[in-house]
Motif scaffolding. Structure first.
Motif, PDB file in Angstrom:
ATOM      1  N   ALA A   1       0.818  -1.212   0.000  1.00  0.00           N
ATOM      2  CA  ALA A   1       0.000   0.000   0.000  1.00  0.00           C
ATOM      3  C   ALA A   1       0.854   1.264   0.000  1.00  0.00           C
ATOM      4  N   SER A   2       2.002   1.207   0.605  1.00  0.00           N
ATOM      5  CA  SER A   2       2.843   2.403   0.717  1.00  0.00           C
ATOM      6  C   SER A   2       3.356   2.898  -0.631  1.00  0.00           C
ATOM      7  N   SER A   3       3.360   2.021  -1.635  1.00  0.00           N
ATOM      8  CA  SER A   3       3.874   2.398  -2.953  1.00  0.00           C
ATOM      9  C   SER A   3       2.765   2.713  -3.953  1.00  0.00           C
ATOM     10  N   VAL A   4       1.496   2.699  -3.509  1.00  0.00           N
ATOM     11  CA  VAL A   4       0.362   2.949  -4.401  1.00  0.00           C
ATOM     12  C   VAL A   4       0.005   4.433  -4.356  1.00  0.00           C
ATOM     13  N   GLU A   5      -0.058   5.068  -5.509  1.00  0.00           N
ATOM     14  CA  GLU A   5      -0.344   6.508  -5.578  1.00  0.00           C
ATOM     15  C   GLU A   5      -1.829   6.799  -5.394  1.00  0.00           C
ATOM     16  N   ASP A   6      -2.690   5.950  -5.925  1.00  0.00           N
ATOM     17  CA  ASP A   6      -4.132   6.158  -5.868  1.00  0.00           C
ATOM     18  C   ASP A   6      -4.625   5.995  -4.422  1.00  0.00           C
ATOM     19  N   ARG A   7      -5.194   7.051  -3.848  1.00  0.00           N
ATOM     20  CA  ARG A   7      -5.586   7.016  -2.437  1.00  0.00           C
ATOM     21  C   ARG A   7      -6.684   5.993  -2.173  1.00  0.00           C
ATOM     22  N   PHE A   8      -7.643   5.876  -3.083  1.00  0.00           N
ATOM     23  CA  PHE A   8      -8.745   4.927  -2.902  1.00  0.00           C
ATOM     24  C   PHE A   8      -8.214   3.500  -2.801  1.00  0.00           C
ATOM     25  N   VAL A   9      -7.348   3.127  -3.729  1.00  0.00           N
ATOM     26  CA  VAL A   9      -6.783   1.771  -3.734  1.00  0.00           C
ATOM     27  C   VAL A   9      -5.871   1.578  -2.528  1.00  0.00           C
ATOM     28  N   ARG A  10      -5.099   2.607  -2.177  1.00  0.00           N
ATOM     29  CA  ARG A  10      -4.205   2.523  -1.017  1.00  0.00           C
ATOM     30  C   ARG A  10      -5.002   2.290   0.270  1.00  0.00           C
ATOM     31  N   ASN A  11      -6.117   2.990   0.402  1.00  0.00           N
ATOM     32  CA  ASN A  11      -6.967   2.795   1.580  1.00  0.00           C
ATOM     33  C   ASN A  11      -7.534   1.374   1.623  1.00  0.00           C
ATOM     34  N   GLY A  12      -7.915   0.862   0.468  1.00  0.00           N
ATOM     35  CA  GLY A  12      -8.436  -0.495   0.417  1.00  0.00           C
ATOM     36  C   GLY A  12      -7.404  -1.527   0.838  1.00  0.00           C
ATOM     37  N   LEU A  13      -6.192  -1.374   0.351  1.00  0.00           N
ATOM     38  CA  LEU A  13      -5.115  -2.294   0.731  1.00  0.00           C
ATOM     39  C   LEU A  13      -4.834  -2.213   2.233  1.00  0.00           C
ATOM     40  N   GLN A  14      -4.874  -1.006   2.769  1.00  0.00           N
ATOM     41  CA  GLN A  14      -4.617  -0.837   4.196  1.00  0.00           C
ATOM     42  C   GLN A  14      -5.710  -1.515   5.030  1.00  0.00           C
ATOM     43  N   LEU A  15      -6.945  -1.423   4.583  1.00  0.00           N
ATOM     44  CA  LEU A  15      -8.041  -2.097   5.281  1.00  0.00           C
ATOM     45  C   LEU A  15      -7.853  -3.613   5.277  1.00  0.00           C
ATOM     46  N   LEU A  16      -7.391  -4.137   4.148  1.00  0.00           N
ATOM     47  CA  LEU A  16      -7.136  -5.577   4.068  1.00  0.00           C
ATOM     48  C   LEU A  16      -5.994  -5.965   4.997  1.00  0.00           C
ATOM     49  N   ALA A  17      -4.929  -5.155   4.999  1.00  0.00           N
ATOM     50  CA  ALA A  17      -3.779  -5.452   5.846  1.00  0.00           C
ATOM     51  C   ALA A  17      -4.145  -5.381   7.328  1.00  0.00           C
ATOM     52  N   ASP A  18      -5.123  -4.554   7.667  1.00  0.00           N
ATOM     53  CA  ASP A  18      -5.564  -4.437   9.064  1.00  0.00           C
ATOM     54  C   ASP A  18      -6.484  -5.579   9.480  1.00  0.00           C
ATOM     55  N   GLY A  19      -6.822  -6.442   8.536  1.00  0.00           N
ATOM     56  CA  GLY A  19      -7.654  -7.602   8.864  1.00  0.00           C
ATOM     57  C   GLY A  19      -9.128  -7.288   9.028  1.00  0.00           C
ATOM     58  N   LYS A  20      -9.607  -6.210   8.400  1.00  0.00           N
ATOM     59  CA  LYS A  20     -11.021  -5.862   8.508  1.00  0.00           C
ATOM     60  C   LYS A  20     -11.887  -6.901   7.794  1.00  0.00           C
ATOM     61  N   PRO A  21     -13.093  -7.182   8.292  1.00  0.00           N
ATOM     62  CA  PRO A  21     -14.004  -8.115   7.617  1.00  0.00           C
ATOM     63  C   PRO A  21     -14.378  -7.611   6.225  1.00  0.00           C
ATOM     64  N   VAL A  22     -14.759  -8.549   5.353  1.00  0.00           N
ATOM     65  CA  VAL A  22     -15.073  -8.202   3.968  1.00  0.00           C
ATOM     66  C   VAL A  22     -16.178  -7.154   3.899  1.00  0.00           C
ATOM     67  N   GLU A  23     -17.229  -7.326   4.669  1.00  0.00           N
ATOM     68  CA  GLU A  23     -18.350  -6.386   4.620  1.00  0.00           C
ATOM     69  C   GLU A  23     -17.949  -5.002   5.122  1.00  0.00           C
ATOM     70  N   ALA A  24     -17.062  -4.958   6.108  1.00  0.00           N
ATOM     71  CA  ALA A  24     -16.593  -3.665   6.605  1.00  0.00           C
ATOM     72  C   ALA A  24     -15.757  -2.958   5.542  1.00  0.00           C
ATOM     73  N   VAL A  25     -14.933  -3.731   4.832  1.00  0.00           N
ATOM     74  CA  VAL A  25     -14.127  -3.152   3.746  1.00  0.00           C
ATOM     75  C   VAL A  25     -15.038  -2.620   2.650  1.00  0.00           C
ATOM     76  N   ARG A  26     -16.042  -3.423   2.282  1.00  0.00           N
ATOM     77  CA  ARG A  26     -16.979  -2.996   1.235  1.00  0.00           C
ATOM     78  C   ARG A  26     -17.702  -1.705   1.636  1.00  0.00           C
ATOM     79  N   ALA A  27     -18.212  -1.660   2.855  1.00  0.00           N
ATOM     80  CA  ALA A  27     -18.960  -0.484   3.302  1.00  0.00           C
ATOM     81  C   ALA A  27     -18.089   0.766   3.289  1.00  0.00           C
ATOM     82  N   THR A  28     -16.854   0.640   3.753  1.00  0.00           N
ATOM     83  CA  THR A  28     -15.949   1.795   3.808  1.00  0.00           C
ATOM     84  C   THR A  28     -15.615   2.304   2.418  1.00  0.00           C
ATOM     85  N   LEU A  29     -15.288   1.387   1.522  1.00  0.00           N
ATOM     86  CA  LEU A  29     -14.893   1.782   0.171  1.00  0.00           C
ATOM     87  C   LEU A  29     -16.082   2.315  -0.628  1.00  0.00           C
ATOM     88  N   GLU A  30     -17.258   1.760  -0.429  1.00  0.00           N
ATOM     89  CA  GLU A  30     -18.438   2.255  -1.150  1.00  0.00           C
ATOM     90  C   GLU A  30     -18.766   3.684  -0.744  1.00  0.00           C
TER      91      GLU A  30
END
Length: 252
Positions: free
Chosen positions: A97-126
């Protein structure tokens, strides 16, 4: 470059037509008319638009001149992250995530790395996707508003020019400048609206739609990675976001 070429073609056609009719370029240059149209249009849009949206409009205009986001490259990135997650675990995506320029994608990767549930990741990104899209459409509507104001400012310039003509009816030698302002202001207003502002607004809308589709694709891919699906599944599901000619080979 393409924008500049189109603008030069449009303005060049008007100037060439004026030349063919026996006019000259200097006849189309009128400072009072330019002040009325450009100053009035800018003033009107400043009255209706908060500074934050004006700044966003400038940012979008800058983004519109860059190379469009590549859906194919996005899928290849997702496949790479999917393989990384399978080999090293989701926590390894924090370094990616640290090397990704796009903030939306970077935030998504960070959520995955933090171990957030799939539905929580979906809700945040939507929420982020919808909010950004709405804010960007507001910014595009600024140019649409300017495209509506400019011809009106041209009419105001025409009326002011005619007022000057009426005031100087007893001075025939000074009537020309008033008439010139009247007609040139109309040309400026209609021309800048239809050759620049409205086409730019349409261009921004197309870019917003394209970026939203790209981010939707990246979100779906990230959710599949969070769900533990493999690279082949990611590739096959996201093929629908590509044109057939752009589709990359399925990974082994």
């Amino acid at each position: 470059m393409w924008l500049l070429l189109g603008l030069l073609l449009g303005v060049g056609a008007i100037v060439a037509a004026n030349q063919l009719e026996g006019g000259s370029l200097l006849q189309l240059v009128n400072l009072p008319a330019a002040l009325i149209v450009f100053g009035g249009t800018l003033g009107a849009v400043m009255v209706q638009t908060p500074p934050a949206i004006l700044r966003r409009t400038g940012q979008l205009l800058s983004l519109s001149q860059r190379t469009p986001l590549s859906h194919d490259q996005g899928i290849q990135q997702l496949i790479h992250w999917c393989i990384t997650a399978h080999r090293k675990g989701l926590v390894a995506l924090e370094q990616e995530a640290s090397s990704v320029e796009d903030r939306f994608v970077r935030n998504g990767l960070q959520l995955l790395a933090d171990g957030k549930p799939v539905e929580a990741v979906r809700a945040t990104l939507e929420v982020e996707l919808i909010t950004r899209e709405q804010r960007d459409y507001q910014a595009a509507r600024v140019l649409e508003s300017m495209g509506g104001y400019a011809p009106t400012m041209g009419i105001i310039g025409a009326v002011l020019g005619l007022i000057q003509v009426m005031v100087r009816l007893d001075q025939p030698s000074q009537l020309g400048s008033g008439i010139a302002t009247a007609f040139v202001a109309t040309i400026y207003g209609i021309g800048v609206a239809n050759l620049l502002l409205l086409p730019l607004a349409a261009k921004l809308r197309q870019m917003i739609d394209s970026r939203s589709l790209y981010h939707e694709m990246m979100m779906e891919g990230l959710l599949m990675i969070a769900d533990g699906q493999g690279p082949k599944s990611v590739q096959l599901k996201l093929q629908g976001y590509l044109d057939t000619s752009d589709a990359a080979p399925t990974p082994s």
